[in-house]
Design an enzyme around this catalytic site. Structure first.
Site, PDB file in Angstrom:
ATOM      1  N   GLU A 175     -21.299  53.525  13.272  1.00 30.32           N
ATOM      2  CA  GLU A 175     -22.039  53.255  14.502  1.00 30.32           C
ATOM      3  C   GLU A 175     -21.442  52.187  15.399  1.00 30.32           C
ATOM      4  OE1 GLU A 175     -22.799  52.222  11.302  1.00 30.32           O
ATOM      5  OE2 GLU A 175     -24.974  52.453  11.320  1.00 30.32           O
ATOM      6  N   ASP A 186     -24.766  52.762   8.492  1.00 33.16           N
ATOM      7  CA  ASP A 186     -25.314  51.706   7.633  1.00 33.16           C
ATOM      8  C   ASP A 186     -26.207  52.249   6.511  1.00 33.16           C
ATOM      9  OD1 ASP A 186     -24.016  49.727   8.971  1.00 33.16           O
ATOM     10  OD2 ASP A 186     -25.704  49.199  10.270  1.00 33.16           O
ATOM     11  N   ASP A 217     -29.165  52.197   5.292  1.00 34.03           N
ATOM     12  CA  ASP A 217     -30.630  52.160   5.247  1.00 34.03           C
ATOM     13  C   ASP A 217     -31.187  53.348   6.026  1.00 34.03           C
ATOM     14  OD1 ASP A 217     -30.062  51.391   7.821  1.00 34.03           O
ATOM     15  OD2 ASP A 217     -30.905  49.381   7.644  1.00 34.03           O
ATOM     16  N   GLU A 244     -32.410  53.619   8.940  1.00 37.83           N
ATOM     17  CA  GLU A 244     -31.898  53.650  10.300  1.00 37.83           C
ATOM     18  C   GLU A 244     -30.526  54.339  10.319  1.00 37.83           C
ATOM     19  OE1 GLU A 244     -34.481  52.259  11.826  1.00 37.83           O
ATOM     20  OE2 GLU A 244     -33.634  52.802  13.768  1.00 37.83           O
ATOM     21  N   TYR A 266     -24.510  43.981   3.388  1.00 34.58           N
ATOM     22  CA  TYR A 266     -25.394  44.432   4.461  1.00 34.58           C
ATOM     23  C   TYR A 266     -26.540  43.452   4.678  1.00 34.58           C
ATOM     24  CZ  TYR A 266     -27.889  47.738   7.416  1.00 34.58           C
ATOM     25  OH  TYR A 266     -28.518  48.350   8.468  1.00 34.58           O
ATOM     26  N   ARG A 297     -29.434  43.690   6.460  1.00 37.35           N
ATOM     27  CA  ARG A 297     -30.846  44.075   6.571  1.00 37.35           C
ATOM     28  C   ARG A 297     -31.336  44.548   5.213  1.00 37.35           C
ATOM     29  NH1 ARG A 297     -29.549  45.014  12.184  1.00 37.35           N
ATOM     30  NH2 ARG A 297     -28.322  46.867  11.803  1.00 37.35           N
ATOM     31  N   HIS A 347     -30.713  48.096  -2.307  1.00 39.41           N
ATOM     32  CA  HIS A 347     -29.708  47.208  -1.748  1.00 39.41           C
ATOM     33  C   HIS A 347     -29.518  46.001  -2.625  1.00 39.41           C
ATOM     34  CE1 HIS A 347     -30.807  48.900   2.394  1.00 39.41           C
ATOM     35  NE2 HIS A 347     -29.736  49.484   1.924  1.00 39.41           N
TER      36      HIS A 347
END
Ligand SMILES: [Zn+2]
Ligand SMILES: [Zn+2]
Ligand SMILES: [Zn+2]
Length: 720
Positions: free
Chosen positions: A9, A84, A86, A88, A315, A317, A362
């Site tokens: 992204e 990423d 997650d 999202e 990561y 988040r 995570h």
């Protein structure tokens, strides 16, 4: 060997991953989300409690990126989606596949938690399919925000007079409510005065004047009745203080008891998103967006040693506090060789909550290599990046270090007058082993005064003490503080509202609206915010509340693990919410936010009210719609172009691009065309009394007195 396309992204990830994978892989960035629900309509249907026909559109400005990706897809054997790790990221990957109409047999999803050669190569050895459950959870969030957002916005716009367009959202409305509740608590708070009595004492044995220390009065006891009561933080009457003071001046102070206890202080857990945000806010006053932006740079890759770019942290988040076994082993090695084996922490006693949804297992935020110390990276990082990296590195290493150990001594001291016995307490602590404190001291953890290294002299039971003086302080109980950004996120987190990927956007959406203002970096509700919140909480009690919002997060988690079905969940929600909207409209009460300007309408004599349109204020007749008179509001700035000739003054105007100032002698068919895009200040010019304008550089300027230096600005289209 074939050719592969890898879709990520962000451009920074393109460079980092490109370096790792080599020339057979073509890397391309989507620049964030590519599709969303349409802006001006719902964008889906609900049939028999099931959501269907979700109509996503390509986000404005992303058409070219989509076209590029499409043509690149044609020349490769396989497409890897490396967004990423997650929901999202999973959703972005899915939207790309849907929009590009790539054959699913030619698509692989790869997930890595850190952008290092080992992690990325490992992920490409174990690719998987897109996880539709994670995508569904993200879609459900988006759809429900839409289902709630449109009617809520329409409802507040219809029921608050004085504003032409207001918006309201599901989570922001709950956050706004939290801010208002806190403000109410502060307003209702009655501060209470109390006295604290402290004796400053020293020991006199061996004819030496020993160390001075202080003891705080705890209780008093009547010698006649034997009745005692606590006096710490509760004496509120002056006469009582005087009585105690008189007693204590003549009293004899004796050590009654000595108690020594060991106390362990455990290291902090590794960072998750919210704790990193909070720490950066307290230590460096970084706002949440700044912290996340910097963390993202560190995660996506920084060029170090000879230009090779590598991800420096995992990561950012995440709500998992777990560290991988490899990371733990490395940290242990580092601690052993740099601090000694006794500084390695034991595993026991670490409370780590289980992570929801195995697919999203995570790690905590940690450096990708603990051997890259902050100082070794100093020259490759800018100052913000260095600060955040150092916080993360220190926190990660110290989380695996040993407890700090203190000896806490508490001493009871009694002081007798002829009628009462007074009891004082003194405490001291001595560090026995510094443990993790050798490396890390969190500003947030240091609320506990006991842990500071305050020493008491060596005392014996029964020993007489001398009094140096009495300290009598008036203190005041304090109301709870207003929320800072990171306080608000902590509150949202503890109420189970929002997730690591949404905290930052919740906070920035609240800031963008006109419902709160920031005072000294803390949220204060505006009048409009209070009005909006009051009609929402009255009419949508079931939606704008903490329980509903945290239950919804749990439902989204259940969708992500397949325990709940997205189309059914969203469809049923839509149906029941429609009922709430209907009911709300039936019982609606309007709030008039228009202020009286003190000026009368020249047409009908009614008062003129201050009305807001597109951010600009103007005056409108209270007799509307019978009397349609309105005029722009003067702001106390002389028009630099025509004041001298015809007395033109600047007025506020609203446009799609925001508020600007224009001359009131402007007419659609001509007149003075002066406009300014400066920002009005509260200061006035000392020469002509015109209000000063702030220019783009933030400098204050009187545009009237400075009129000879003004370059005339290009007129833009005026809407009113
Ligand atoms: Zn009128
Ligand atoms: Zn003018
Ligand atoms: Zn002036």
């Amino acid at each position: 060997m074939g050719k592969f396309l890898v879709i990520v992204e962000s451009p920074a990830k393109v460079r980092t991953i490109g370096k790792i994978l080599g020339k057979d892989y073509l890397i391309s960035a989507t620049m964030g989300h590519v599709r969303d629900l349409p802006k001006n309509r719902m964008g889906f249907k609900v049939d028999e409690n099931l959501v269907s026909e979700i109509d996503y559109v390509v986000i404005t400005g992303k058409k070219q990126a989509i076209k590029d990706l499409k043509s690149k897809c044609k020349n490769v054997d396989l497409v890897y989606l490396a967004t990423d790790p997650d929901r999202e990221g999973e959703a972005i990957a899915w939207h790309v596949v849907e929009e590009l109409k790539i054959d699913l047999s030619n698509v692989r999803r790869v997930v890595f938690n850190e952008i290092t050669p080992d992690a990325v190569k490992g992920a490409f050895e174990t690719p998987r399919d897109i996880n539709k459950l994670l995508v569904d959870a993200q879609q459900a969030r988006r759809l429900i925000d839409r289902i709630v957002g449109f009617p809520l916005s329409r409802y507040v716009t219809n029921n608050i007079t004085g504003y032409t367009k207001l918006s309201a959202g599901r989570v922001q409305s709950v956050a706004l409510q939290l801010i208002i509740d806190r403000e109410n608590k502060i307003e209702k708070f009655k501060s209470q005065k109390y006295w604290q009595i402290k004796a400053i004492l020293f020991c006199t044995k061996n004819n030496t004047k020993g160390n001075i220390f202080s003891a705080i009065l705890q209780t008093k006891k009547s010698l006649k009745t034997g009745k005692g009561s606590s006096v710490q933080n509760v004496i509120t009457e002056r006469e009582e203080v005087e009585k105690i003071k008189a007693d204590l001046v003549t009293a004899q102070y004796i050590v009654k008891a000595i108690n020594v206890k060991e106390k362990h202080s455990s290291p902090p857990l590794p960072f998750i998103t919210t704790t990193l945000q909070r720490e950066a806010s307290v230590k460096y006053r970084f706002n949440v967006n700044r912290t996340m932006r910097i963390a993202q740079q560190l995660y996506e890759g920084i060029s170090i040693q000879g230009g090779d770019q590598e991800g420096l942290i995992t990561y950012m988040r995440t709500d998992s506090r777990v560290l991988s076994k490899n990371a733990k082993d490395d940290i242990k090695k580092y601690i052993t060789s740099n601090f000694g084996f006794e500084y390695v922490g034991s595993v026991k006693g670490k409370k780590i909550t289980k992570v929801r949804g195995a697919q999203e297992a995570h790690e905590a935020i940690r450096p990708t290599s603990i051997f890259r110390t902050p100082s070794s990276l100093r020259k490759y990082l800018d100052s913000d990046q260095y600060k955040i990296y150092e916080l993360i590195w220190n926190r990660t290493v110290s989380s695996q270090m040993a407890d700090a150990l203190y000896a806490i001594t508490t001493v009871d001291i009694c002081a007798n007058s002829s009628t009462r016995e007074y009891l004082f307490k003194a405490s001291g602590s001595q560090i026995k082993f510094d443990g993790f404190k050798k490396l890390y001291s969190s500003m947030i953890l240091e609320e506990d005064d006991n842990e500071s290294d305050s020493k008491l002299p060596v005392l014996d039971k029964g020993e007489n003490l001398s009094r140096e003086k009495l300290d009598i302080d008036v203190r005041e109980t304090k109301p709870p503080p207003r929320f800072s950004e990171s306080d608000l996120i902590r509150e949202l987190e503890s109420e189970g509202i929002g997730r690591p990927s949404t905290y930052a956007s919740i906070v920035s959406r609240i800031r963008d609206q006109m419902y709160v203002a920031l005072e000294k970096n803390r949220f204060v509700p505006t009048k409009l915010g209070v009005a909006v919140s009051s009609i929402l909480t009255r009419s949508f009690t079931d939606i704008v509340n903490i329980n509903f919002t945290s239950d919804l997060e749990n439902s989204l988690d259940a969708i992500a693990t397949g325990e709940m079905d997205m189309p059914k969940f969203v469809g049923e929600f839509d149906n029941s919410f429609k009922e709430s909207v209907k009911l709300a409209h039936e019982t609606a009460e309007k709030i008039d936010m228009r202020e009286d300007s003190g000026i009368s309408c020249t047409k009908c004599g009614n008062p003129l009210l201050i009305i807001e349109y597109r951010g600009a204020k103007f005056l409108g007749c209270k007799g509307y719609p019978e009397c349609k008179y309105s005029e722009p509001m003067q702001i106390g700035i002389k028009c630099p172009k025509c004041w001298d000739e015809q007395g033109g003054q600047l007025v506020e105007r609203g446009s799609k691009r925001g508020v600007f100032y224009a001359c009131n002698k402007w007419k659609p068919d001509g007149g003075c065309n002066y406009i300014s895009n400066g920002e009005i200040s509260n200061d006035s010019c000392s020469k002509c009394d015109s209000k000063l304008l702030k220019d783009k550089k933030g400098e204050l300027d009187c545009i009237y007195c400075d009129r000879d230096n003004q370059t005339s600005e290009v007129a833009i289209k005026v809407d009113i």
